[in-house]
Design a protein around this motif. Structure first.
Motif, PDB file in Angstrom:
ATOM      1  N   PHE A   1      40.237  29.898 103.372  1.00 12.37           N
ATOM      2  CA  PHE A   1      39.552  30.690 102.336  1.00 12.37           C
ATOM      3  C   PHE A   1      38.913  29.792 101.286  1.00 12.37           C
ATOM      4  O   PHE A   1      37.791  30.039 100.830  1.00 12.37           O
ATOM      5  CB  PHE A   1      40.524  31.676 101.686  1.00 12.37           C
ATOM      6  CG  PHE A   1      40.709  32.925 102.496  1.00 12.37           C
ATOM      7  CD1 PHE A   1      39.655  33.824 102.650  1.00 12.37           C
ATOM      8  CD2 PHE A   1      41.903  33.215 103.123  1.00 12.37           C
ATOM      9  CE1 PHE A   1      39.804  34.979 103.410  1.00 12.37           C
ATOM     10  CE2 PHE A   1      42.065  34.364 103.878  1.00 12.37           C
ATOM     11  CZ  PHE A   1      41.008  35.243 104.031  1.00 12.37           C
ATOM     12  N   LEU A   2      39.643  28.755 100.886  1.00 10.97           N
ATOM     13  CA  LEU A   2      39.088  27.849  99.873  1.00 10.97           C
ATOM     14  C   LEU A   2      37.846  27.143 100.396  1.00 10.97           C
ATOM     15  O   LEU A   2      36.821  27.073  99.700  1.00 10.97           O
ATOM     16  CB  LEU A   2      40.145  26.808  99.472  1.00 10.97           C
ATOM     17  CG  LEU A   2      41.188  27.278  98.464  1.00 10.97           C
ATOM     18  CD1 LEU A   2      42.298  26.247  98.327  1.00 10.97           C
ATOM     19  CD2 LEU A   2      40.524  27.514  97.106  1.00 10.97           C
ATOM     20  N   ASN A   3      37.953  26.662 101.625  1.00 13.61           N
ATOM     21  CA  ASN A   3      36.805  25.930 102.169  1.00 13.61           C
ATOM     22  C   ASN A   3      35.596  26.854 102.343  1.00 13.61           C
ATOM     23  O   ASN A   3      34.469  26.499 101.974  1.00 13.61           O
ATOM     24  CB  ASN A   3      37.178  25.280 103.500  1.00 13.61           C
ATOM     25  CG  ASN A   3      36.163  24.234 103.933  1.00 13.61           C
ATOM     26  OD1 ASN A   3      35.405  23.726 103.102  1.00 13.61           O
ATOM     27  ND2 ASN A   3      36.139  23.919 105.216  1.00 13.61           N
ATOM     28  N   ALA A   4      35.871  28.048 102.868  1.00 16.29           N
ATOM     29  CA  ALA A   4      34.763  28.995 103.066  1.00 16.29           C
ATOM     30  C   ALA A   4      34.193  29.437 101.717  1.00 16.29           C
ATOM     31  O   ALA A   4      32.964  29.426 101.506  1.00 16.29           O
ATOM     32  CB  ALA A   4      35.255  30.193 103.868  1.00 16.29           C
ATOM     33  N   GLY A   5      35.080  29.792 100.805  1.00 20.81           N
ATOM     34  CA  GLY A   5      34.632  30.312  99.496  1.00 20.81           C
ATOM     35  C   GLY A   5      33.884  29.252  98.708  1.00 20.81           C
ATOM     36  O   GLY A   5      32.779  29.499  98.186  1.00 20.81           O
ATOM     37  N   LEU A   6      34.500  28.069  98.613  1.00 21.13           N
ATOM     38  CA  LEU A   6      33.851  26.996  97.831  1.00 21.13           C
ATOM     39  C   LEU A   6      32.538  26.564  98.483  1.00 21.13           C
ATOM     40  O   LEU A   6      31.563  26.266  97.793  1.00 21.13           O
ATOM     41  CB  LEU A   6      34.791  25.796  97.708  1.00 21.13           C
ATOM     42  CG  LEU A   6      36.043  26.017  96.851  1.00 21.13           C
ATOM     43  CD1 LEU A   6      37.008  24.838  96.961  1.00 21.13           C
ATOM     44  CD2 LEU A   6      35.658  26.235  95.377  1.00 21.13           C
ATOM     45  N   SER A   7      32.515  26.548  99.806  1.00 24.73           N
ATOM     46  CA  SER A   7      31.278  26.145 100.499  1.00 24.73           C
ATOM     47  C   SER A   7      30.172  27.162 100.245  1.00 24.73           C
ATOM     48  O   SER A   7      29.010  26.776 100.008  1.00 24.73           O
ATOM     49  CB  SER A   7      31.530  26.016 102.010  1.00 24.73           C
ATOM     50  OG  SER A   7      32.471  25.022 102.244  1.00 24.73           O
ATOM     51  N   LEU A   8      30.536  28.436 100.286  1.00 18.95           N
ATOM     52  CA  LEU A   8      29.536  29.476  99.998  1.00 18.95           C
ATOM     53  C   LEU A   8      29.043  29.347  98.567  1.00 18.95           C
ATOM     54  O   LEU A   8      27.844  29.483  98.279  1.00 18.95           O
ATOM     55  CB  LEU A   8      30.139  30.865 100.232  1.00 18.95           C
ATOM     56  CG  LEU A   8      30.230  31.303 101.694  1.00 18.95           C
ATOM     57  CD1 LEU A   8      31.076  32.556 101.828  1.00 18.95           C
ATOM     58  CD2 LEU A   8      28.828  31.537 102.258  1.00 18.95           C
ATOM     59  N   GLY A   9      29.998  29.089  97.654  1.00 20.54           N
ATOM     60  CA  GLY A   9      29.618  28.916  96.250  1.00 20.54           C
ATOM     61  C   GLY A   9      28.708  27.717  96.079  1.00 20.54           C
ATOM     62  O   GLY A   9      27.703  27.767  95.347  1.00 20.54           O
ATOM     63  N   ALA A  10      29.047  26.623  96.740  1.00 22.08           N
ATOM     64  CA  ALA A  10      28.282  25.377  96.600  1.00 22.08           C
ATOM     65  C   ALA A  10      26.919  25.471  97.278  1.00 22.08           C
ATOM     66  O   ALA A  10      25.996  24.726  96.925  1.00 22.08           O
ATOM     67  CB  ALA A  10      29.068  24.212  97.177  1.00 22.08           C
ATOM     68  N   ALA A  11      26.815  26.388  98.242  1.00 17.19           N
ATOM     69  CA  ALA A  11      25.550  26.494  98.982  1.00 17.19           C
ATOM     70  C   ALA A  11      24.396  26.834  98.054  1.00 17.19           C
ATOM     71  O   ALA A  11      23.254  26.441  98.287  1.00 17.19           O
ATOM     72  CB  ALA A  11      25.676  27.550 100.081  1.00 17.19           C
ATOM     73  N   SER A  12      24.728  27.548  96.977  1.00 16.44           N
ATOM     74  CA  SER A  12      23.649  27.905  96.041  1.00 16.44           C
ATOM     75  C   SER A  12      23.508  26.855  94.933  1.00 16.44           C
ATOM     76  O   SER A  12      22.751  27.044  93.998  1.00 16.44           O
ATOM     77  CB  SER A  12      23.929  29.289  95.442  1.00 16.44           C
ATOM     78  OG  SER A  12      25.231  29.320  94.933  1.00 16.44           O
ATOM     79  N   HIS A  13      24.313  25.802  94.987  1.00 15.49           N
ATOM     80  CA  HIS A  13      24.199  24.724  93.985  1.00 15.49           C
ATOM     81  C   HIS A  13      24.029  23.392  94.704  1.00 15.49           C
ATOM     82  O   HIS A  13      24.973  22.606  94.811  1.00 15.49           O
ATOM     83  CB  HIS A  13      25.454  24.668  93.100  1.00 15.49           C
ATOM     84  CG  HIS A  13      25.643  25.891  92.282  1.00 15.49           C
ATOM     85  ND1 HIS A  13      26.287  27.019  92.759  1.00 15.49           N
ATOM     86  CD2 HIS A  13      25.251  26.177  91.017  1.00 15.49           C
ATOM     87  CE1 HIS A  13      26.300  27.941  91.826  1.00 15.49           C
ATOM     88  NE2 HIS A  13      25.676  27.469  90.752  1.00 15.49           N
ATOM     89  N   PRO A  14      22.851  23.143  95.215  1.00 17.88           N
ATOM     90  CA  PRO A  14      22.647  21.932  96.031  1.00 17.88           C
ATOM     91  C   PRO A  14      22.891  20.634  95.274  1.00 17.88           C
ATOM     92  O   PRO A  14      22.953  19.572  95.878  1.00 17.88           O
ATOM     93  CB  PRO A  14      21.188  22.041  96.471  1.00 17.88           C
ATOM     94  CG  PRO A  14      20.758  23.423  96.131  1.00 17.88           C
ATOM     95  CD  PRO A  14      21.631  23.916  95.047  1.00 17.88           C
ATOM     96  N   VAL A  15      23.031  20.714  93.943  1.00 15.47           N
ATOM     97  CA  VAL A  15      23.248  19.469  93.187  1.00 15.47           C
ATOM     98  C   VAL A  15      24.653  18.915  93.407  1.00 15.47           C
ATOM     99  O   VAL A  15      24.905  17.733  93.214  1.00 15.47           O
ATOM    100  CB  VAL A  15      23.030  19.699  91.669  1.00 15.47           C
ATOM    101  CG1 VAL A  15      21.572  19.854  91.360  1.00 15.47           C
ATOM    102  CG2 VAL A  15      23.844  20.868  91.169  1.00 15.47           C
TER     103      VAL A  15
END
Lengths: 460, 489
Positions: A402-416
């Motif tokens: 869940f953490l990996n999926a959630g954080l990855s989804l969150g980070a996907a919109s923050h390419p920085v």
């Protein structure tokens, strides 16, 4: 793998440099041999001329990576149940039945993978032009799934040379078939060759097992497997969640930033995938350390503790429990120190490696750090499995997923944000959770064992 | 007026196993047709075969399998006003029980719902684990912890299962022993507010102690713990029963030693239907007929009887032996006995009759032999007396009193030689034995008549009935000036 650990330790205990190096080399070869052989063979095949064709390399790599991801996510859970049941059969010296279980499970894995692979391929590579690619993808998935099953039982035999020889034979066949089929079918030809190579390897491993163990009637093998899966459902869940956790960040990146061969959806994201691939190779030393030291020590301490629990006075039991907890802590610490040194070394080498291997150094550093924590997580999960604290293992693995999926989804919109940061955070957090569960379980393990002996399915 | 409803609480005997206690219960129920009986039985396994045809006044039968507790998930705290934490309550009761103090039974039972056991909580709850560890350190410092844990677990599983068993509705709970039946009757008394009558044939806790000491699988501290558990349960039952009856004075003294109040104890001896056993005797010439009447089970020590038969045959070749009783309760043991008879080469002189009408044999038997290692007040001796047959027996229970301390006819337990001597004495002294038989028969009629037994229990029940007299003839008031029904001292 504790069995090979003991054998290798005997080599080390000769207290000679050659013994130590022999153990380290053998450990590396046994732990990572199949992986290295496969990777090297695929890399060699990718140098065949037909790969230079437009989109071939991308289509081949995409389909292969997707097949592995799908295979691990779909089969890890049931595979854990299969391993558990096989281990029980082997423990009861029912070798023939273990062998029959392997045969039946391998057949089921192959049969179930084909429609799954076909369905996934139909979704990701539609159109008549992709028909060979779809067929090759389905066959590759079936071969890989069968190979996982075959590998699980064959390790019991400790015929590591034969295992490696089987991989060698399979990969050789793959190479020659790729050379033949590739020019005709392109990426699909390469995939067919890979499927054949893995399929042959799987067949050889199954044959070695069946010949070594014999086959005894086990008419209720499937029912036994289902019952075991239900009984150890948290173990199954652990396997599933861990596999999903391992792939979640990649899938998110493939979806948001990946590139695919035209006409297919087998997207990959090379800047990340390549860095991840090489960073992941960095845990091989840690895995060898785990096999040689951590797991064998833990196994011995646990065994001693269980003997004490059954036959000794309470103060002796408490001392053994404290010793088990302390030694486990020390073993994880030593392994982490060792892997930490490897991690730092790889991080320092990142700039040099990145130039030659084609990935970004910062991404590699982040992923090497993530691999460090993933090894800790793997170690803690393994110890939880030894203690049969499957529920705790499942919670840890779910947190990872869940953490990996959630954080990855969150980070996907923050390419920085640096690539791999979600994976690093997920690995570190899940490792911390698993270690906390392990600490708690070890502190109360005497009670847990007695509860189970009283008929309670505590923690399972 | 509603019929009195008496709940007989029984462990491991009627109606599933034949024997002295079972016969007694069956006769009691059949003899008190004006009373409705409810059977509340505790069995080692489910669905056992009934060995008796239930009399029509048995209106309900609830059987509880001792080793199968009612389902119950871990409960941190019981629901409902005034209910405490069940686990804490159970542990507290345990401490008090084994510290020699009276446990808070009201609190313990009130903290549990009927039909939901504490047995799982007692191991699942971490407090119970800590508690067991502390108890082990104090009581079992030298032996493996596993000994203590399993003894604790198994004993408490049983206790909690019994306490959680839902008792049938009744006006009076009459337990036929201490132990788990006694505990269940006591729990019923506390739950339902009805009187608890305890009748003991043998002494349950003593019998269990002997079994525990002989059992090879009970190790180390387990022996002490199990013995303490049974002794404490017996003591709790004695202290809390509204009336304790025993078959003979010696057992009453044991009850008093473990805390029964003198004014709540009374001796009511066994009784038999003397007329039924007053058979016309017919001498069968040419042989000396020796009978063993009872189940072929280890407690009857049939092997000692067979060895005595062998010894006697060396001196009295014309002797014939009859083992009259069911042999299907412990088939392995019965087979061993048959093998022993064959090994001793006396199988042509020994007849295992199986379940038969004992009256047919009482007509011609010259002596009845009892080789039991444990008995209370054996009915078989009373039956033989009613039939006019002399008896030879091991010195168990009330036998010495029944045989008036005649050392020529009484042998120590397992002493086959003395048993053989006793049988030979009977053979060699026919005149003396005829006189003794007449005297014994007269005494049986005077003291051990079933009518008297039924009258006394009928009166006891009536005394405990709702709205019944405070003391009934033959009951607590008649014998001891006992308590009001269901009341506390």
């Amino acid at each position: 793998m504790a069995g090979i650990g003991f054998e290798l330790r005997r080599l080390m205990e000769t207290r000679t440099i050659s013994g130590f190096l022999g153990a380290a080399f053998s450990g590396t070869f046994i732990v990572a041999g199949p992986w290295i052989i496969s990777a090297a063979s695929v890399a060699a095949a990718q140098r065949l001329p037909f790969f230079a064709g437009e989109g071939v390399a991308l289509a081949f790599t995409g389909a292969m990576v997707w097949a592995f991801a799908l295979s691990l996510c779909a089969s890890s859970g049931p595979l854990y149940a299969f391993v558990r049941l096989s281990a029980d059969l082997v423990y009861d010296r029912r070798m023939g039945e273990a062998s029959t279980l392997l045969l039946k499970t391998a057949a089921i894995a192959a049969a179930a993978s084909l429609p799954l692979g076909a369905a996934a391929a139909a979704l990701l590579a539609p159109g008549a032009a992709n028909a060979p690619l779809r067929a090759a993808f389905a066959l590759l998935l079936a071969a890989v799934d069968t190979l996982w099953v075959a590998m699980m039982t064959v390790t019991v035999l400790r015929k590591y040379g034969l295992i490696l020889a089987s991989y060698g034979a399979g990969m050789l066949v793959m190479y020659f078939l790729a050379a033949r089929l590739g020019p005709v079918l392109g990426a699909a030809g390469g995939l067919f060759a890979l499927a054949a190579g893995y399929g042959l390897t799987a067949l050889l491993l199954v044959a070695i097992t069946v010949v070594s163990l014999g086959a005894a009637p086990y008419p209720r093998a499937l029912r036994g497997l289902l019952a075991c899966g239900w009984k150890c459902r948290n173990l199954v869940l652990s396997g599933f969640a861990y596999a999903v956790g391992t792939w979640a960040d990649k899938v998110v990146l493939w979806a948001f930033r990946g590139v695919a061969s035209p006409g297919t959806g087998f997207a990959v994201f090379p800047p990340y995938d390549t860095a991840f691939y090489y960073a992941n190779l960095g845990i091989i030393p840690g895995l060898v350390f785990f096999t040689l030291a951590t797991e064998t020590d833990f196994h011995l301490d646990l065994k001693r503790f269980l003997v004490f629990l059954a036959h000794r006075r309470q103060p002796d039991i408490e001392a053994a429990r404290v010793r088990l907890a302390r030694n486990s802590r020390i073993a994880i610490r030593d392994q982490s120190l060792f892997q930490g040194v490897v991690t730092v070394a790889l991080a320092l080498l990142a700039p040099a490696l990145s130039a030659g291997l084609g990935f970004s150094a910062p991404t590699f550093v982040v992923l090497v750090a993530a691999a460090f924590f993933q090894l800790v997580l793997l170690t803690a999960l393994n110890m939880l499995f030894y203690l049969e604290l499957y529920r705790d293992a499942a919670v840890s693995a779910l947190a990872f997923a869940f953490l990996n999926a959630g954080l990855s989804l969150g980070a996907a919109s923050h390419p920085v944000l640096p690539l791999g940061l979600p994976f690093l955070l997920a690995c570190a957090s899940a490792a911390a959770i698993a270690l906390a569960f392990l600490r708690r379980g070890l502190a109360a393990f005497d009670r847990i064992v007695y509860l189970r002996a009283s008929g309670e399915e505590f923690g399972r | 007026m509603a019929r009195l409803r008496v709940c007989l609480v029984i462990e491991g005997s009627y109606p599933f196993i034949t024997g002295g206690v079972s016969s007694w219960v069956h006769e009691l129920i059949g003899g008190l047709a004006q009373i409705d009986f409810v059977l509340f039985t505790f069995s080692p396994e489910a669905d056992q075969k009934l060995r008796y045809t239930m009399p029509p006044n048995v209106v309900e039968h609830r059987d509880v399998v001792l080793t199968k507790g009612p389902a119950g998930a871990l409960r941190r705290r019981a629901r409902g006003p005034g209910r405490g934490d069940p686990v804490a309550g159970a542990l507290e009761s345990h401490v008090r029980m084994f510290a020699g103090a009276s446990p808070d039974l009201d609190g313990l039972i009130a903290s549990q719902s009927e039909g939901r056991g504490l047995h799982r909580d007692a191991v699942l709850d971490p407090r119970a684990w800590t508690f067991v560890g502390a108890q082990n350190r104090r009581r079992n410092p030298l032996y493996p912890f596993s000994d203590y844990f399993w003894a604790w677990k198994s004993s408490h599983d049983l206790i909690f299962n019994v306490l959680a068993a839902e008792p049938p509705e009744a006006d009076l709970y009459h337990s036929l022993s201490t132990g788990f039946a006694g505990l269940a009757a006591l729990a019923a008394k506390l739950r339902r507010g009805k009187p608890f009558l305890l009748t003991e044939h043998g002494l349950y806790h003593k019998e269990r102690e002997i079994e525990i000491r002989k059992a090879s699988f009970v190790r180390g501290y387990q022996r002490d713990m199990w013995t303490r558990v049974y002794n404490r349960i017996a003591s709790i039952c004695y202290k809390n029963a509204d009336l304790c009856t025993s078959l003979f004075e010696e057992n009453r003294r044991y009850q008093l030693e473990l805390g029964a109040l003198p004014e709540r104890t009374v001796v009511i001896p066994n009784g038999i239907d003397v007329a039924r056993y007053s058979v016309a005797r017919e001498k069968r010439e040419g042989a000396f007929h020796v009978g063993f009447v009872g189940r072929i089970v280890p407690i009857k020590d049939v092997k000692t009887f067979l060895i005595a038969a062998k010894l006697l045959l060396e001196r009295v070749p014309e002797a014939r032996f009859y083992l009259i009783g069911p042999d299907d309760e412990d088939e392995a043991y019965a087979a061993e006995c048959r093998r022993l008879a064959a090994d001793l080469k006396i199988d042509d002189r020994v007849e295992f009759t199986g379940r038969k009408d004992v009256l047919e044999y009482y007509r011609f038997l010259d002596v009845v032999v009892l080789t039991s290692v444990r008995e209370a007040q054996p009915l078989v001796i009373l039956e033989a007396y009613a039939a006019g047959i002399p008896c030879v027996s091991t010195d168990v229970g009330n036998v010495s009193e029944l045989l008036e301390g005649d050392r020529r006819l009484i042998a120590p337990v397992k002493d086959a030689g003395r048993i053989a001597d006793g049988i030979e004495y009977v053979l060699r002294h026919p005149q003396e034995m005829a006189e003794l038989a007449a005297k014994n028969r007269a005494r049986t009629i005077a003291v051990y008549e079933k009518r008297e037994l039924l009258a006394r229990y009928g009166a006891l029940y009536a005394g405990f009935a709702p709205g019944g007299p405070a003391g009934a003839p033959g009951g607590p008031a008649g014998a001891t000036g006992g308590p009001a029904p269901g009341g506390e001292a």
